[in-house]
Design a protein around this motif. Structure first.
Motif, PDB file in Angstrom:
ATOM      1  N   THR A   1      16.321  11.475 -42.394  1.00 58.79           N
ATOM      2  CA  THR A   1      15.058  10.998 -42.449  1.00 58.79           C
ATOM      3  C   THR A   1      14.691  10.133 -43.301  1.00 58.79           C
ATOM      4  OG1 THR A   1      14.110  12.804 -40.838  1.00 58.79           O
ATOM      5  CG2 THR A   1      12.496  10.910 -41.707  1.00 58.79           C
ATOM      6  N   GLN A   2      14.933  10.617 -44.590  1.00 61.48           N
ATOM      7  CA  GLN A   2      14.617   9.932 -45.822  1.00 61.48           C
ATOM      8  C   GLN A   2      15.500   8.740 -46.175  1.00 61.48           C
ATOM      9  OE1 GLN A   2      15.207  13.247 -48.860  1.00 61.48           O
ATOM     10  NE2 GLN A   2      13.167  12.276 -49.814  1.00 61.48           N
TER      11      GLN A   2
ATOM     12  N   ALA B   1      14.764   5.704 -44.041  1.00 63.41           N
ATOM     13  CA  ALA B   1      13.726   5.089 -44.349  1.00 63.41           C
ATOM     14  C   ALA B   1      14.144   4.218 -45.539  1.00 63.41           C
ATOM     15  CB  ALA B   1      12.636   6.385 -45.007  1.00 63.41           C
TER      16      ALA B   1
ATOM     17  N   SER C   1      16.270   1.452 -44.137  1.00 64.43           N
ATOM     18  CA  SER C   1      15.448   0.297 -43.365  1.00 64.43           C
ATOM     19  C   SER C   1      14.669  -0.358 -44.308  1.00 64.43           C
ATOM     20  CB  SER C   1      14.486   0.840 -42.415  1.00 64.43           C
ATOM     21  OG  SER C   1      13.201   1.192 -43.116  1.00 64.43           O
ATOM     22  N   HIS C   2      14.143   0.286 -45.351  1.00 66.40           N
ATOM     23  CA  HIS C   2      13.747  -0.656 -46.599  1.00 66.40           C
ATOM     24  C   HIS C   2      14.644  -1.509 -47.186  1.00 66.40           C
ATOM     25  CE1 HIS C   2      11.241  -1.429 -50.295  1.00 66.40           C
ATOM     26  NE2 HIS C   2      10.371  -1.314 -49.637  1.00 66.40           N
TER      27      HIS C   2
ATOM     28  N   PRO D   1       8.474   6.124 -49.385  1.00 74.74           N
ATOM     29  CA  PRO D   1       7.591   7.097 -48.986  1.00 74.74           C
ATOM     30  C   PRO D   1       6.997   7.229 -50.398  1.00 74.74           C
ATOM     31  CG  PRO D   1       9.907   8.085 -49.369  1.00 74.74           C
ATOM     32  CD  PRO D   1       9.836   6.760 -49.720  1.00 74.74           C
TER      33      PRO D   1
ATOM     34  N   TYR E   1       7.557  -1.978 -43.276  1.00 73.62           N
ATOM     35  CA  TYR E   1       7.536  -0.987 -42.221  1.00 73.62           C
ATOM     36  C   TYR E   1       6.577  -1.604 -41.260  1.00 73.62           C
ATOM     37  CZ  TYR E   1      10.148   2.145 -44.998  1.00 73.62           C
ATOM     38  OH  TYR E   1      11.089   2.825 -45.897  1.00 73.62           O
TER      39      TYR E   1
ATOM     40  N   GLU F   1       3.036   2.588 -38.834  1.00 72.72           N
ATOM     41  CA  GLU F   1       3.465   3.064 -39.873  1.00 72.72           C
ATOM     42  C   GLU F   1       2.416   3.002 -40.998  1.00 72.72           C
ATOM     43  OE1 GLU F   1       8.113   4.524 -39.706  1.00 72.72           O
ATOM     44  OE2 GLU F   1       7.655   2.318 -39.390  1.00 72.72           O
TER      45      GLU F   1
END
Lengths: 493, 120
Positions: free
Chosen positions: A273-274, A277, A280-281, B56, B82, B86
Motif C-alpha cells: 500500500t505504501q 501511494a 502514484s505520487h 502519507p 491524489y 482521498e
C-alpha cells in the motif's frame, strides 16, 4: 458428514474396528460356550452309558449270564423293574446303582437297550413312537462304535443328545445301549447369550458412535475456527486472528502458524500500500507538471523562448519519471526476486578507481579536493558489478553535490576481519540529526533541496537493499554544515 | 487584485501556478515551507491559499490547522495528485479540492468560484 472427509474415514475405521472386535469376541465366546456345554453333556452321557453297561455286567456276574438273568439285569438296571431268584446277591450293587442313578437323573433321560438286530429289549417309558424309531435307527447305524449324535425333534419340542455304545454279551454279540438327554437347558442358556449379544453389541456400537461424535467435535472445532477466520480475511480485514482455548497440541501449532502467516501478509500488504501511494505520487506529479505547462503554453501565442522552456520542463519531468520507474522496478526485484541478480567475483579496487576517475571531473567544476586512498591494490569481493557501481556512484555523487565550492571529500577503503570498509565523507551541508534514522527508510523524502530527490526517497533505500543482499551494510554519521560520512562494509572473498 | 499564496514542495508546480495565475491577473506569492507561509499570511492580506498536502506525511495539514486558528477568513483550496475523495479524508472542511492531474482550467474555475461564493 462428507464421504471424502477425514472425519468420515476415521469414523468408519474406528467403528469398524470396534464392531469387528466386539462381534468376533462375542462370537468366539458364544462358540466356546456352546462347545463346552455340549462337551459337558456328552461326557455325562458317556459316563452314564458306561455306568449302565458296567452295572449290567456286575449284575450278570453276580446272578449268572443265562438269558433269563440277562433280561432281568437289563430290565432291572434301566427300569428298576423285575424279580430274580438270586436277587439278594445284588442287594449291595442295587443300592450303589440307585445312588448313582439318582445322581445321573436317570429318570429324566431316554434309555434304550437294543439287540444286535435292532429290536428294543428294554427302553425307558418316555421313549415312544417316532422318538423310539429314531433311537433304533441310530442303534443300527452305529456299528459297534461309540457315537454321539444330536437329535432335534421340533414337533415334540425336543432337543436331545444321544449316545450309542456297544454292549457285548455272549462274546460276539453286539447289543447297543443308548442314552439320550435333553440339552434344553444348554439351549436356553445359549439363547439367552444370543439375546444378550443382540442387545449389547448394537448398544456398545451406539455408545462408540456417540463418543466419536463428541471427540470429533472437540478435535475439529479449531479447524473450523481457522477456516472461518480464513474466510473473513481480506485486504480490508487482515486483523482476524484465530484464538483457541484448550487446544490440542497439533491444532495449536496449526493456529499459531496461521496467525503468523496473517501477520506476515499484513506486513506485506502494508508495504504494498505504501509502495503504491509512493509510486502514484512520484509518477503523477511529473505528469501534472507536464500537463499544466503544456496547457498554459497552448493557451495563446508564446515566444519561442517560452516554448523551449516548456519542452525542457517536459523533458526533465519525463526523465524523472523514467528514473523513478526503473528505481521502483529495481526495488521490486530486490524485494522479491533476489535470485535474478547475478553475482560474480570482482575486484572492488578496480571499481573504485573507475568511480574516482569519473568523480575527478565533477569535482574540478566545483573546485573540490578529493582525497582518495585504498589500503590494498586488490580488494576481492563477491557481488554484482552493476549494482555495486550504482551504490558507490550514488554516494560519491551526493558527496560532491552537497559540498559547497572549495570543499573536500575523501574516499578510502580499509580491510579488517574478513571485511572491507569503504568510507565516503564530505565537508558539505550535512544531514539534520532528526532525519538520520529516516534516511534509509523507503519512501522517505527530505525537504531540504530539490536535488535531494536523487539521494533520498528511493535512492538510499535501494543502496541499503543492494548492500543487504551482498551481506554488507551501510551506516552514516553527519553534522549539519560540517559534513557527512557514509561507511559501507562488504564481506571479503 | 486578489492575492493568492501557493504552498507546494515542487518548484516546477509553484512556477507553473505562478505563471498561470499571474496571467489571469492575480498577485501570486509562493513558498515551499509552512513557516514561510505563515509569515506571508501575517504580512499580506492573502485571499486564497493553494495548499499541497503530501500524503502519507500530511505536512499541509499542520498549516491548515494553523490557518483555521489565525486566518480563518483566508480560503483554502487543497491540491494534490491524489483523488478528491482521498484528499477530503485527509483535510475536511476546506473551501475546495483540486486534483492536479485535472489541469489548469478546472483549477482556475475552482479558484474563481471560491473567491466569489466562498466554496466550490
Amino acid at each position: 458428514m462428507k464421504f471424502n472427509s477425514i472425519k468420515f474415514k476415521i469414523f468408519v475405521l474406528y467403528i469398524g474396528i470396534i464392531s469387528a472386535c466386539l462381534i468376533s469376541y462375542r462370537s468366539i465366546s458364544y462358540i466356546k460356550l456352546r462347545h463346552s456345554l455340549i462337551k459337558d453333556s456328552d461326557e455325562k452321557l458317556l459316563a452314564e452309558a458306561k455306568q449302565i453297561s458296567n452295572t449290567i455286567q456286575y449284575y450278570l456276574k453276580a446272578i449268572g449270564s443265562d438269558e433269563q438273568s440277562f433280561n432281568f439285569a437289563v430290565r432291572r438296571v434301566i427300569l428298576f423293574e423285575g424279580e430274580h431268584p438270586r436277587q439278594d446277591k445284588i442287594k449291595e450293587l442295587e443300592f450303589q446303582w440307585i445312588m448313582q442313578a439318582s445322581k445321573f437323573d436317570l429318570d429324566k433321560d431316554y434309555v434304550s437297550f437294543t439287540d444286535p438286530q435292532g429290536a428294543p429289549i428294554v427302553h425307558s417309558g418316555n421313549l415312544t413312537g417316532d422318538l423310539l424309531n429314531r433311537f433304533i435307527k441310530e442303534a443300527l447305524a452305529h456299528k459297534g462304535k461309540i457315537i454321539l449324535q444330536s437329535l432335534d425333534l421340533k414337533q415334540d419340542n425336543l432337543n436331545l443328545r444321544i449316545i450309542s455304545i456297544p454292549f457285548s454279551y455272549n462274546a460276539s454279540q453286539n447289543y447297543t445301549i443308548q442314552v439320550g438327554t435333553s440339552i434344553e437347558p444348554s439351549i436356553i442358556i445359549l439363547k439367552q447369550q444370543l439375546r444378550y449379544n443382540v442387545i449389547i453389541i448394537p448398544l456398545i456400537i451406539l455408545i462408540a458412535i456417540l463418543g466419536a461424535w463428541l471427540i470429533f467435535r472437540q478435535i475439529f472445532s479449531p479447524v473450523m475456527e481457522i477456516a472461518r477466520a480464513a474466510k473473513n480475511i481480506s485486504l480490508e480485514n487482515l486483523s482476524a486472528r484465530v484464538k483457541i482455548e484448550h487446544a490440542d497440541e497439533e491444532m495449536k501449532y496449526l493456529a499459531d502458524a496461521f496467525n503468523a502467516m496473517i501477520k506476515r501478509l499484513e506486513e506485506h500488504f502494508r508495504y504494498i500500500t505504501q509502495f503504491s501511494a509512493y509510486v502514484s505520487h512520484e509518477l503523477k506529479t511529473p505528469l501534472a507538471i507536464i500537463k499544466g505547462e503544456a496547457e498554459l503554453a497552448l493557451k495563446k501565442e508564446r515566444e519561442p523562448k517560452e516554448y523551449k522552456r516548456v519542452i525542457l520542463v517536459t523533458l526533465e519531468e519525463t526523465e524523472r519519471m523514467l528514473r523513478n520507474v526503473s528505481d521502483l522496478l529495481l526495488l521490486a526485484k530486490l524485494e522479491y526476486h533476489t535470485e535474478v541478480i547475478k553475482f560474480e567475483k570482482l575486484d572492488l579496487a578496480e571499481l573504485l578507481n573507475e568511480i574516482y576517475e569519473r568523480t575527478k571531473l565533477l569535482a574540478i567544476q566545483k573546485d573540490i579536493k578529493i582525497d582518495y586512498k585504498l589500503s590494498e591494490e586488490q580488494i576481492r569481493v563477491n557481488g554484482n558489478k552493476l549494482h555495486l557501481r550504482r551504490v558507490f556512484l550514488n554516494l560519491v555523487d551526493n558527496a560532491i553535490k552537497f559540498t559547497p565550492q572549495k570543499g573536500k571529500i575523501s574516499i578510502s577503503a580499509k580491510m579488517e576481519d574478513g571485511e572491507v570498509a569503504i568510507i565516503v565523507s564530505d565537508t558539505g551541508i550535512g544531514i539534520a540529526e532528526e532525519n538520520l534514522p529516516m534516511l534509509f527508510k523507503e519512501f522517505f523524502k527530505d525537504e531540504i533541496e530539490e536535488e535531494a530527490e536523487t539521494i533520498h526517497g528511493l535512492g538510499l533505500h535501494i543502496v541499503q537493499h543492494i548492500l543487504k543482499i551482498h551481506h554488507g551494510n551501510i551506516t552514516v554519521k553527519s553534522e549539519v554544515n560540517k559534513g557527512s560520512t557514509f561507511i559501507v562494509t562488504l564481506p571479503l572473498l | 487584485m486578489k492575492k493568492i499564496l501557493v504552498v507546494d514542495d515542487e518548484e516546477k508546480i509553484r512556477r507553473l501556478y505562478s505563471n498561470l495565475l499571474e496571467t489571469e491577473g492575480f498577485k501570486v506569492f509562493e513558498t515551499s515551507n509552512p513557516i514561510d507561509a505563515n509569515e506571508i499570511l501575517k504580512r499580506e492580506n492573502i485571499d486564497l491559499v493553494l495548499l499541497d498536502i503530501r500524503m502519507p506525511e500530511v505536512d499541509g495539514g499542520i498549516l491548515y490547522e494553523t490557518m483555521q486558528l489565525f486566518h480563518k477568513q483566508t480560503k483554502v483550496v487543497v491540491t494534490s495528485v491524489y483523488s478528491l475523495s482521498e484528499q477530503k479524508q485527509v483535510i475536511s472542511g476546506a473551501a475546495s479540492y483540486h486534483d492536479k492531474s485535472e489541469g489548469n482550467e478546472i483549477l482556475l474555475t475552482k479558484i474563481r468560484e471560491v473567491l466569489k461564493d466562498g466554496k466550490a
